[in-house]
Structure formats: C-alpha cells, structure tokens
Design a protein around this motif. Sequence first.
Motif: not given
Length: 191
Positions: A101-112, A118-123
């Motif tokens: 849950a904590k890492m989720y917010f960092k990931l959102c900061d980095n990837y939007g 996730l979906w960028s990996y399958v275009d």
Amino acid sequence: MSIKRCSWADKSKLEQEYHDNKWGRPVHDDHELFKMLILEGQQAGLSWSTILKKMDALCDAYDDFRPEKLALFDEAKMKRLLSNSGIIRNRLKVNAAVNNAKMYFKLCDNYGSLDHFLWSYVDGRPILNHWETMQEVPANTPLSDEISIQLKKEGFKFVGSTIVYSLMQSVGMVNDHLASCSFRFPELKKL
C-alpha cells in the motif's frame, strides 16, 4: 446449447460466479487492480477457492484494500489481523499488504497510476491466448517475469512471477479462458 466453462470453474458456485463475472474481464480501476494484486499475493501457496471463501472477511479486515487506509496500518492493527481467524494469517503476507500500500503511492508518482504501469506492458490491449486445455496454460511467462522484477524494484513484496501472471489473468491483461469456454471466450476475444 449448454454452456461450457473453463474446467477450474466447475468445482463450486463461488468459482463459477467468479469465472462468469470477473476473471479475465479487463480492469482499469486502480483500487480494483491494487486489491487484486494483494489478493493474488494472499493466495500464494493456497487455492483461489480459499480466497473466494474468505473474500468478505479479507475485505473487511483490510479496509477493502484501499491503499490510503492500508498504508496507515500500524503494528497493533497488523497484530489484530494475525489473530483474525477469518483471513489468511501469515505475517509475511500481512506485512506485504501494508508495505505494498505504501509502495503503491510511490509507483503512482513514478508512472501516473497502477493502471498505466500494468497495462503499458500489453500496450493497453489484452493478450488473447487460445489454450485448448488447462495443462497448456502457463504458471508464468517472460512478461510476468519482467513485471515481477520491476514491481520488486519499486519495493513491492509477494509479487513473484506466478503471482503476477495470476494477476494478469484475473484483471484481463491476458485472456486465458480456454477456447472451448463458450461462456466467456467469444466475448473476450472481441476486446
């Protein structure tokens, strides 16, 4: 004409309902994606039917897997989770849920968003497989390996390649309904 489902969905009413209504449908809602990521981690070493049977208790105990709430769980709250017989009482899985849950917010900061990550990996489009038998369906793939490695780099726990592949199946990034699944395969094939 009778309805034919994937064979794993014939074991119980809960699995049938999950198969018919959720499994393999593309999900783009960040909360649902995060929830499924945590639930797939909870399932590690267990059956999905165990998770389905405990779903209500899990959602209640983990505040419906809302990352903004879960990230604030302290030691006392995690100790209460470990004494809750209605959920999966595994310290590593409890700790991973709070950590993620904590890492989720960092990931959102980095990837939007988790959705974008996730979906960028399958275009943005589901991978459509044409498996004839459950034995053909892989437990993981090079793509799930790649996503798993990146999630670990982002600080996530309980995100091995098999867990990630299960996530990809559940949220529709990959359509692994058997070609003989007359209930869902034709519909998802059109996506």
